[in-house]
Design a protein around this motif. Sequence first.
Motif, PDB file in Angstrom:
ATOM      1  N   VAL A  52       0.832  -1.201   0.000  1.00 48.03           N
ATOM      2  CA  VAL A  52       0.000   0.000   0.000  1.00 48.03           C
ATOM      3  C   VAL A  52       0.866   1.250   0.000  1.00 48.03           C
ATOM      4  O   VAL A  52       0.620   2.205  -0.730  1.00 48.03           O
ATOM      5  N   PHE A  53       1.909   1.248   0.825  1.00 50.15           N
ATOM      6  CA  PHE A  53       2.761   2.429   0.943  1.00 50.15           C
ATOM      7  C   PHE A  53       3.622   2.621  -0.308  1.00 50.15           C
ATOM      8  O   PHE A  53       3.942   3.758  -0.668  1.00 50.15           O
ATOM      9  N   LYS A  54       3.981   1.535  -0.986  1.00 45.83           N
ATOM     10  CA  LYS A  54       4.689   1.675  -2.256  1.00 45.83           C
ATOM     11  C   LYS A  54       3.776   2.297  -3.317  1.00 45.83           C
ATOM     12  O   LYS A  54       4.209   3.144  -4.098  1.00 45.83           O
ATOM     13  N   MET A  55       2.525   1.884  -3.330  1.00 47.79           N
ATOM     14  CA  MET A  55       1.583   2.456  -4.294  1.00 47.79           C
ATOM     15  C   MET A  55       1.299   3.922  -3.980  1.00 47.79           C
ATOM     16  O   MET A  55       1.195   4.755  -4.893  1.00 47.79           O
ATOM     17  N   LEU A  56       1.198   4.265  -2.695  1.00 47.25           N
ATOM     18  CA  LEU A  56       0.980   5.660  -2.326  1.00 47.25           C
ATOM     19  C   LEU A  56       2.180   6.518  -2.693  1.00 47.25           C
ATOM     20  O   LEU A  56       2.026   7.677  -3.099  1.00 47.25           O
ATOM     21  N   ALA A  57       3.388   5.971  -2.531  1.00 43.89           N
ATOM     22  CA  ALA A  57       4.586   6.723  -2.905  1.00 43.89           C
ATOM     23  C   ALA A  57       4.591   7.039  -4.396  1.00 43.89           C
ATOM     24  O   ALA A  57       5.043   8.115  -4.815  1.00 43.89           O
ATOM     25  N   ASN A  58       4.073   6.136  -5.216  1.00 42.99           N
ATOM     26  CA  ASN A  58       4.002   6.390  -6.655  1.00 42.99           C
ATOM     27  C   ASN A  58       2.863   7.334  -7.018  1.00 42.99           C
ATOM     28  O   ASN A  58       2.859   7.890  -8.125  1.00 42.99           O
ATOM     29  N   LEU A  59       1.906   7.523  -6.113  1.00 42.34           N
ATOM     30  CA  LEU A  59       0.839   8.498  -6.358  1.00 42.34           C
ATOM     31  C   LEU A  59       1.226   9.905  -5.925  1.00 42.34           C
ATOM     32  O   LEU A  59       0.586  10.879  -6.325  1.00 42.34           O
ATOM     33  N   LEU A  60       2.267  10.008  -5.102  1.00 42.52           N
ATOM     34  CA  LEU A  60       2.652  11.311  -4.561  1.00 42.52           C
ATOM     35  C   LEU A  60       2.987  12.335  -5.641  1.00 42.52           C
ATOM     36  O   LEU A  60       2.573  13.502  -5.529  1.00 42.52           O
ATOM     37  N   PRO A  61       3.728  11.998  -6.706  1.00 41.85           N
ATOM     38  CA  PRO A  61       3.983  13.017  -7.749  1.00 41.85           C
ATOM     39  C   PRO A  61       2.710  13.559  -8.395  1.00 41.85           C
ATOM     40  O   PRO A  61       2.644  14.747  -8.717  1.00 41.85           O
ATOM     41  N   GLU A  62       1.707  12.707  -8.575  1.00 39.00           N
ATOM     42  CA  GLU A  62       0.458  13.178  -9.177  1.00 39.00           C
ATOM     43  C   GLU A  62      -0.250  14.171  -8.267  1.00 39.00           C
ATOM     44  O   GLU A  62      -0.761  15.203  -8.728  1.00 39.00           O
ATOM     45  N   TYR A  63      -0.288  13.870  -6.967  1.00 37.49           N
ATOM     46  CA  TYR A  63      -0.931  14.790  -6.037  1.00 37.49           C
ATOM     47  C   TYR A  63      -0.084  16.040  -5.810  1.00 37.49           C
ATOM     48  O   TYR A  63      -0.625  17.120  -5.541  1.00 37.49           O
ATOM     49  N   ALA A  64       1.237  15.914  -5.899  1.00 34.51           N
ATOM     50  CA  ALA A  64       2.106  17.076  -5.704  1.00 34.51           C
ATOM     51  C   ALA A  64       1.909  18.111  -6.801  1.00 34.51           C
ATOM     52  O   ALA A  64       2.072  19.316  -6.562  1.00 34.51           O
ATOM     53  N   SER A  65       1.543  17.673  -8.007  1.00 37.17           N
ATOM     54  CA  SER A  65       1.342  18.628  -9.099  1.00 37.17           C
ATOM     55  C   SER A  65       0.186  19.576  -8.829  1.00 37.17           C
ATOM     56  O   SER A  65       0.127  20.664  -9.410  1.00 37.17           O
ATOM     57  N   LEU A  66      -0.746  19.217  -7.955  1.00 38.33           N
ATOM     58  CA  LEU A  66      -1.826  20.112  -7.539  1.00 38.33           C
ATOM     59  C   LEU A  66      -1.530  20.750  -6.189  1.00 38.33           C
ATOM     60  O   LEU A  66      -1.847  21.923  -5.959  1.00 38.33           O
ATOM     61  N   ALA A  67      -0.883  20.002  -5.290  1.00 42.14           N
ATOM     62  CA  ALA A  67      -0.614  20.528  -3.950  1.00 42.14           C
ATOM     63  C   ALA A  67       0.439  21.636  -3.984  1.00 42.14           C
ATOM     64  O   ALA A  67       0.365  22.584  -3.192  1.00 42.14           O
ATOM     65  N   ILE A  68       1.414  21.556  -4.877  1.00 41.03           N
ATOM     66  CA  ILE A  68       2.456  22.593  -4.951  1.00 41.03           C
ATOM     67  C   ILE A  68       1.874  23.939  -5.358  1.00 41.03           C
ATOM     68  O   ILE A  68       2.139  24.957  -4.701  1.00 41.03           O
ATOM     69  N   PRO A  69       1.072  24.051  -6.441  1.00 42.82           N
ATOM     70  CA  PRO A  69       0.465  25.354  -6.747  1.00 42.82           C
ATOM     71  C   PRO A  69      -0.434  25.882  -5.632  1.00 42.82           C
ATOM     72  O   PRO A  69      -0.433  27.090  -5.348  1.00 42.82           O
ATOM     73  N   LEU A  70      -1.202  24.992  -4.998  1.00 45.95           N
ATOM     74  CA  LEU A  70      -2.062  25.435  -3.897  1.00 45.95           C
ATOM     75  C   LEU A  70      -1.232  25.976  -2.737  1.00 45.95           C
ATOM     76  O   LEU A  70      -1.543  27.022  -2.162  1.00 45.95           O
ATOM     77  N   GLY A  71      -0.172  25.246  -2.374  1.00 45.50           N
ATOM     78  CA  GLY A  71       0.686  25.706  -1.288  1.00 45.50           C
ATOM     79  C   GLY A  71       1.359  27.027  -1.613  1.00 45.50           C
ATOM     80  O   GLY A  71       1.468  27.911  -0.749  1.00 45.50           O
ATOM     81  N   LEU A  72       1.824  27.181  -2.854  1.00 44.96           N
ATOM     82  CA  LEU A  72       2.460  28.436  -3.260  1.00 44.96           C
ATOM     83  C   LEU A  72       1.489  29.602  -3.158  1.00 44.96           C
ATOM     84  O   LEU A  72       1.808  30.649  -2.565  1.00 44.96           O
ATOM     85  N   MET A  73       0.304  29.450  -3.741  1.00 46.27           N
ATOM     86  CA  MET A  73      -0.645  30.561  -3.760  1.00 46.27           C
ATOM     87  C   MET A  73      -1.121  30.927  -2.363  1.00 46.27           C
ATOM     88  O   MET A  73      -1.133  32.104  -1.969  1.00 46.27           O
ATOM     89  N   LEU A  74      -1.501  29.924  -1.574  1.00 46.90           N
ATOM     90  CA  LEU A  74      -2.026  30.217  -0.245  1.00 46.90           C
ATOM     91  C   LEU A  74      -0.939  30.709   0.693  1.00 46.90           C
ATOM     92  O   LEU A  74      -1.210  31.513   1.598  1.00 46.90           O
ATOM     93  N   GLY A  75       0.301  30.256   0.517  1.00 45.89           N
ATOM     94  CA  GLY A  75       1.394  30.770   1.332  1.00 45.89           C
ATOM     95  C   GLY A  75       1.603  32.260   1.101  1.00 45.89           C
ATOM     96  O   GLY A  75       1.752  33.048   2.053  1.00 45.89           O
ATOM     97  N   ILE A  76       1.621  32.679  -0.172  1.00 45.52           N
ATOM     98  CA  ILE A  76       1.774  34.100  -0.489  1.00 45.52           C
ATOM     99  C   ILE A  76       0.550  34.891  -0.037  1.00 45.52           C
ATOM    100  O   ILE A  76       0.659  35.994   0.518  1.00 45.52           O
ATOM    101  N   LEU A  77      -0.629  34.324  -0.258  1.00 43.27           N
ATOM    102  CA  LEU A  77      -1.868  35.024   0.116  1.00 43.27           C
ATOM    103  C   LEU A  77      -1.927  35.267   1.621  1.00 43.27           C
ATOM    104  O   LEU A  77      -2.238  36.379   2.070  1.00 43.27           O
ATOM    105  N   LEU A  78      -1.632  34.249   2.411  1.00 43.36           N
ATOM    106  CA  LEU A  78      -1.696  34.409   3.866  1.00 43.36           C
ATOM    107  C   LEU A  78      -0.624  35.365   4.368  1.00 43.36           C
ATOM    108  O   LEU A  78      -0.848  36.106   5.336  1.00 43.36           O
ATOM    109  N   ALA A  79       0.550  35.368   3.715  1.00 43.18           N
ATOM    110  CA  ALA A  79       1.610  36.290   4.128  1.00 43.18           C
ATOM    111  C   ALA A  79       1.191  37.737   3.890  1.00 43.18           C
ATOM    112  O   ALA A  79       1.325  38.601   4.781  1.00 43.18           O
ATOM    113  N   PHE A  80       0.664  38.046   2.699  1.00 39.45           N
ATOM    114  CA  PHE A  80       0.252  39.419   2.414  1.00 39.45           C
ATOM    115  C   PHE A  80      -1.016  39.794   3.168  1.00 39.45           C
ATOM    116  O   PHE A  80      -1.228  40.974   3.477  1.00 39.45           O
TER     117      PHE A  80
END
Length: 414
Positions: A52-80
Amino acid sequence: MTFISAIDRYIFRLVLMPMIGIFILAASLLMLDKMLRLFDFVATQGGPVGIVFKMLANLLPEYASLAIPLGLMLGILLAFRKLATSSELDVMRAVGLSYTRLLRVPYIIAISLALLNFAIVGYLQPLARYYYEQLEYELKSGALGAAIKVGEFTTLKDRVALRIEESRDDGRRLIGIFARVANEKGQVLSISAREGTFLALEEQPDTIILRLSEGQIIQDMPGAQPRILTFTRHDLPIDLPAIERFRTRGAEDDRREYLLPELLRIGWNKELPKAERVASQANFNYRMVEVVMMLLLPLLAVALAIPPKRSTSSLGLFVSIVLVVAYHKVNQYAADVASLGRINPVLGLWGPFTAVAALILWMYYRVAYVPGGQAIGWLEKGAENVMKKLKSLLRRRRRGPVLPALGENTSETL
């Protein structure tokens, strides 16, 4: 004058912690539901839990492609937003620092994360997706050592039926074994044993030995009386079913498993069929538009981070999340439709990007260059009016029914 000033370092600290926290939170939420389904799937297939954990590790890049933009935008938004609500932003603006100057460090972060996301969606995500499909295939086929289900009959090689009452010591010790073995001549062996274990053969990897202890064998031959044999130990060889090799990467026309150079080579190769070229072009443009969109997120974050004066409204935070997620889903839909040849891939994917980019630039211009301008001022006013009406209704309900005025004649009907 240094390129990175003390104010830049201060903004960097304000952006960094929310960005990392939101990235971890978003990735965890995206993986949580999938984790539960994977545990159920692996348990049904009888595979090891560690897969299960090997399969989740291979899913992480797919979820990171959405989580990275969200983290970037909300990090800047909350800072300002913190700078705006604490009036620090007014002080910075009063000493001559423009929004564009204050976005120096956020843009350094955005460009770095855009390059990281480019590597993820262009190279890491296709490989991870292929390995995930491979693990799922091997789990279904039994190549990962899927266990025999306890209390159920399991058929091996169509001539061996096996049932186990209980499994102990992580499957190393089997209790209450029944096996039925048939051969081509019609001979049937019905074997029962108190316990047994599986043993592997180094010389014959396609065959395992089921070593049985304290049981009996009923041998049934056509036209002859059955014979009953009692044994203390008996080795039963079992031929494992042949496992078909997993397909090559992208063999089932799954463009998501191709690297970016491979998509370029296929998408613009006129010797290949048009349907194959269009599908590759759609997937290539989808990945590129997702990466380029990250360069506009700092502008969107600043435009939605500044609440109206004397207000602590967080409506911009909600609007930013809805806008980014909705745009991501629109891109996915456009890529699917374009891959079928119904619309031009460039028009279907870069058209919405152009519209959203124009909207973001207008919103940023309103905040940065129009005195007192608000990106979503009309939405803020509408939300404020709705909240006032709701509060008024709640106050009326708390007061209860209106009592008769003093001095008013009241009568009681008998």
